[in-house]
Scaffold this motif. Structure first.
Motif, PDB file in Angstrom:
ATOM      1  N   ILE A 113      57.908  84.113  42.945  1.00  0.00           N
ATOM      2  CA  ILE A 113      56.301  83.893  42.969  1.00  0.00           C
ATOM      3  C   ILE A 113      55.637  83.917  41.588  1.00  0.00           C
ATOM      4  CG2 ILE A 113      54.513  85.327  43.511  1.00  0.00           C
ATOM      5  CD1 ILE A 113      56.090  86.288  45.963  1.00  0.00           C
ATOM      6  N   SER A 114      56.213  84.747  40.501  1.00  0.00           N
ATOM      7  CA  SER A 114      55.948  84.369  39.322  1.00  0.00           C
ATOM      8  C   SER A 114      55.932  83.018  38.702  1.00  0.00           C
ATOM      9  CB  SER A 114      56.642  85.591  38.327  1.00  0.00           C
ATOM     10  OG  SER A 114      56.276  86.668  38.478  1.00  0.00           O
ATOM     11  N   GLY A 115      56.911  82.521  39.031  1.00  0.00           N
ATOM     12  CA  GLY A 115      57.449  80.895  38.618  1.00  0.00           C
ATOM     13  C   GLY A 115      56.161  80.017  39.177  1.00  0.00           C
ATOM     14  N   ILE A 116      55.942  80.106  40.429  1.00  0.00           N
ATOM     15  CA  ILE A 116      54.695  79.557  41.097  1.00  0.00           C
ATOM     16  C   ILE A 116      53.567  79.648  40.392  1.00  0.00           C
ATOM     17  CG2 ILE A 116      53.611  79.033  43.031  1.00  0.00           C
ATOM     18  CD1 ILE A 116      56.203  79.509  44.654  1.00  0.00           C
ATOM     19  N   LEU A 117      53.223  80.956  40.057  1.00  0.00           N
ATOM     20  CA  LEU A 117      51.707  81.373  39.622  1.00  0.00           C
ATOM     21  C   LEU A 117      51.893  81.070  38.225  1.00  0.00           C
ATOM     22  CD1 LEU A 117      51.289  84.930  40.919  1.00  0.00           C
ATOM     23  CD2 LEU A 117      49.852  82.870  41.563  1.00  0.00           C
ATOM     24  N   ILE A 118      52.770  80.854  37.506  1.00  0.00           N
ATOM     25  CA  ILE A 118      52.834  80.320  35.938  1.00  0.00           C
ATOM     26  C   ILE A 118      52.601  78.711  36.010  1.00  0.00           C
ATOM     27  CG2 ILE A 118      54.482  79.529  34.142  1.00  0.00           C
ATOM     28  CD1 ILE A 118      55.668  82.750  34.600  1.00  0.00           C
ATOM     29  N   LEU A 119      53.270  78.095  37.009  1.00  0.00           N
ATOM     30  CA  LEU A 119      52.820  76.678  37.032  1.00  0.00           C
ATOM     31  C   LEU A 119      51.583  76.504  37.358  1.00  0.00           C
ATOM     32  CD1 LEU A 119      56.551  75.251  38.761  1.00  0.00           C
ATOM     33  CD2 LEU A 119      55.589  75.248  36.337  1.00  0.00           C
ATOM     34  N   LEU A 120      50.911  77.130  38.409  1.00  0.00           N
ATOM     35  CA  LEU A 120      49.544  76.782  38.936  1.00  0.00           C
ATOM     36  C   LEU A 120      48.621  77.300  37.793  1.00  0.00           C
ATOM     37  CD1 LEU A 120      47.539  76.679  41.277  1.00  0.00           C
ATOM     38  CD2 LEU A 120      47.733  78.843  41.631  1.00  0.00           C
ATOM     39  N   ARG A 136      44.107  75.951  34.999  1.00  0.00           N
ATOM     40  CA  ARG A 136      43.577  76.904  34.211  1.00  0.00           C
ATOM     41  C   ARG A 136      41.987  76.917  34.060  1.00  0.00           C
ATOM     42  NH1 ARG A 136      47.173  74.416  30.643  1.00  0.00           N
ATOM     43  NH2 ARG A 136      46.115  73.901  28.783  1.00  0.00           N
ATOM     44  N   TYR A 137      41.670  75.321  33.738  1.00  0.00           N
ATOM     45  CA  TYR A 137      40.504  75.153  33.791  1.00  0.00           C
ATOM     46  C   TYR A 137      39.557  75.323  35.083  1.00  0.00           C
ATOM     47  CZ  TYR A 137      41.292  74.299  28.779  1.00  0.00           C
ATOM     48  OH  TYR A 137      41.583  74.604  27.361  1.00  0.00           O
ATOM     49  N   PRO A 138      39.987  74.562  36.049  1.00  0.00           N
ATOM     50  CA  PRO A 138      39.443  74.666  37.353  1.00  0.00           C
ATOM     51  C   PRO A 138      39.240  76.160  37.859  1.00  0.00           C
ATOM     52  CG  PRO A 138      41.006  72.770  37.354  1.00  0.00           C
ATOM     53  CD  PRO A 138      41.114  73.672  36.306  1.00  0.00           C
ATOM     54  N   PHE A 146      34.434  80.841  38.401  1.00  0.00           N
ATOM     55  CA  PHE A 146      33.826  82.103  37.880  1.00  0.00           C
ATOM     56  C   PHE A 146      32.677  81.906  37.184  1.00  0.00           C
ATOM     57  CE2 PHE A 146      38.266  83.027  38.813  1.00  0.00           C
ATOM     58  CZ  PHE A 146      38.276  84.062  40.082  1.00  0.00           C
ATOM     59  N   THR A 147      32.454  80.786  36.607  1.00  0.00           N
ATOM     60  CA  THR A 147      31.299  80.481  35.795  1.00  0.00           C
ATOM     61  C   THR A 147      31.019  79.026  35.636  1.00  0.00           C
ATOM     62  OG1 THR A 147      30.247  80.759  33.467  1.00  0.00           O
ATOM     63  CG2 THR A 147      32.703  80.761  33.649  1.00  0.00           C
ATOM     64  N   ILE A 193      34.163  78.744  29.711  1.00  0.00           N
ATOM     65  CA  ILE A 193      35.253  78.224  30.261  1.00  0.00           C
ATOM     66  C   ILE A 193      36.326  77.941  28.991  1.00  0.00           C
ATOM     67  CG2 ILE A 193      36.232  76.197  31.454  1.00  0.00           C
ATOM     68  CD1 ILE A 193      33.646  76.270  33.379  1.00  0.00           C
ATOM     69  N   ALA A 194      35.937  77.262  28.009  1.00  0.00           N
ATOM     70  CA  ALA A 194      36.604  77.080  27.099  1.00  0.00           C
ATOM     71  C   ALA A 194      37.323  78.239  26.191  1.00  0.00           C
ATOM     72  CB  ALA A 194      35.970  76.186  25.959  1.00  0.00           C
ATOM     73  N   LEU A 195      36.788  79.445  26.488  1.00  0.00           N
ATOM     74  CA  LEU A 195      37.268  80.654  25.859  1.00  0.00           C
ATOM     75  C   LEU A 195      38.253  81.208  26.699  1.00  0.00           C
ATOM     76  CD1 LEU A 195      36.793  82.696  23.607  1.00  0.00           C
ATOM     77  CD2 LEU A 195      34.991  83.798  24.669  1.00  0.00           C
ATOM     78  N   THR A 196      37.925  81.381  27.948  1.00  0.00           N
ATOM     79  CA  THR A 196      38.760  82.157  28.807  1.00  0.00           C
ATOM     80  C   THR A 196      39.830  81.238  29.576  1.00  0.00           C
ATOM     81  OG1 THR A 196      37.219  81.806  30.710  1.00  0.00           O
ATOM     82  CG2 THR A 196      36.836  83.586  29.533  1.00  0.00           C
ATOM     83  N   ALA A 197      39.695  80.108  29.621  1.00  0.00           N
ATOM     84  CA  ALA A 197      40.940  79.549  30.350  1.00  0.00           C
ATOM     85  C   ALA A 197      42.057  79.591  29.551  1.00  0.00           C
ATOM     86  CB  ALA A 197      40.594  77.844  30.611  1.00  0.00           C
ATOM     87  N   PRO A 198      42.175  79.376  28.201  1.00  0.00           N
ATOM     88  CA  PRO A 198      43.452  79.549  27.607  1.00  0.00           C
ATOM     89  C   PRO A 198      44.231  80.815  27.651  1.00  0.00           C
ATOM     90  CG  PRO A 198      41.876  78.476  26.031  1.00  0.00           C
ATOM     91  CD  PRO A 198      41.108  78.815  27.286  1.00  0.00           C
ATOM     92  N   MET A 199      43.146  81.943  28.028  1.00  0.00           N
ATOM     93  CA  MET A 199      43.888  83.267  28.217  1.00  0.00           C
ATOM     94  C   MET A 199      44.860  83.305  29.291  1.00  0.00           C
ATOM     95  SD  MET A 199      42.818  84.905  25.935  1.00  0.00           S
ATOM     96  CE  MET A 199      42.797  83.478  24.784  1.00  0.00           C
TER      97      MET A 199
END
Length: 128
Positions: free
Chosen positions: A7-14, A19-21, A26-27, A33-39
């Motif tokens: 499940i971790s592997g699937i979530l990591i790929l997702l 990450r941007y969508p 949420f905003t 978006i540019a600040l939080t997506a890389p997190m």
């Protein structure tokens, strides 16, 4: 445990792919978006340990080894995470990244400790 890692592997790929969508759900603010997506990439580093840790601690608690699990959680969450967060934020001035790095440090200390305990035999002698 294997299912947790899968499940971790699937979530990591997702999280890597979307990450941007995901963040945009949420905003609408492009700067946020540019600040939080890389997190989410940082979260990907923590995911294997974050998913295995509840499985391992649940096994230990179910076997009656609640004291070790509670002590490990207390030290990890109340000591390691705040101290590492302070180090990253104030010592290295890493901003929001430092808060997430402290989360990673916490997970990568807590999960192996719990796994070490589970692989040992002390919990086998606990009377439930």
């Amino acid at each position: 445990q294997r299912l947790g890692y899968a499940i971790s592997g699937i979530l990591i790929l997702l999280f890597i792919a979307a990450r941007y969508p995901i963040t945009a759900m949420f905003t609408n603010d492009p700067e946020l978006i540019a600040l939080t997506a890389p997190m989410l990439l940082v979260v990907c580093i923590a995911l294997p340990m974050q998913n295995s840790q509840p499985i391992t601690s649940g096994c230990l608690r179910g076997a009656g080894d609640t004291k070790f699990v509670a002590t490990t959680m207390l030290i990890s969450i109340m000591v390691i995470r705040p101290l590492s967060c302070a180090f990253f934020l104030y010592g290295l001035h890493t901003g929001i990244l430092g808060a997430w790095l402290s989360f990673i440090v916490d997970q990568y200390i807590r999960a192996p400790l719990l796994m070490w305990r589970l692989r040992g035999d002390k919990w086998l002698s606990i009377k439930v």
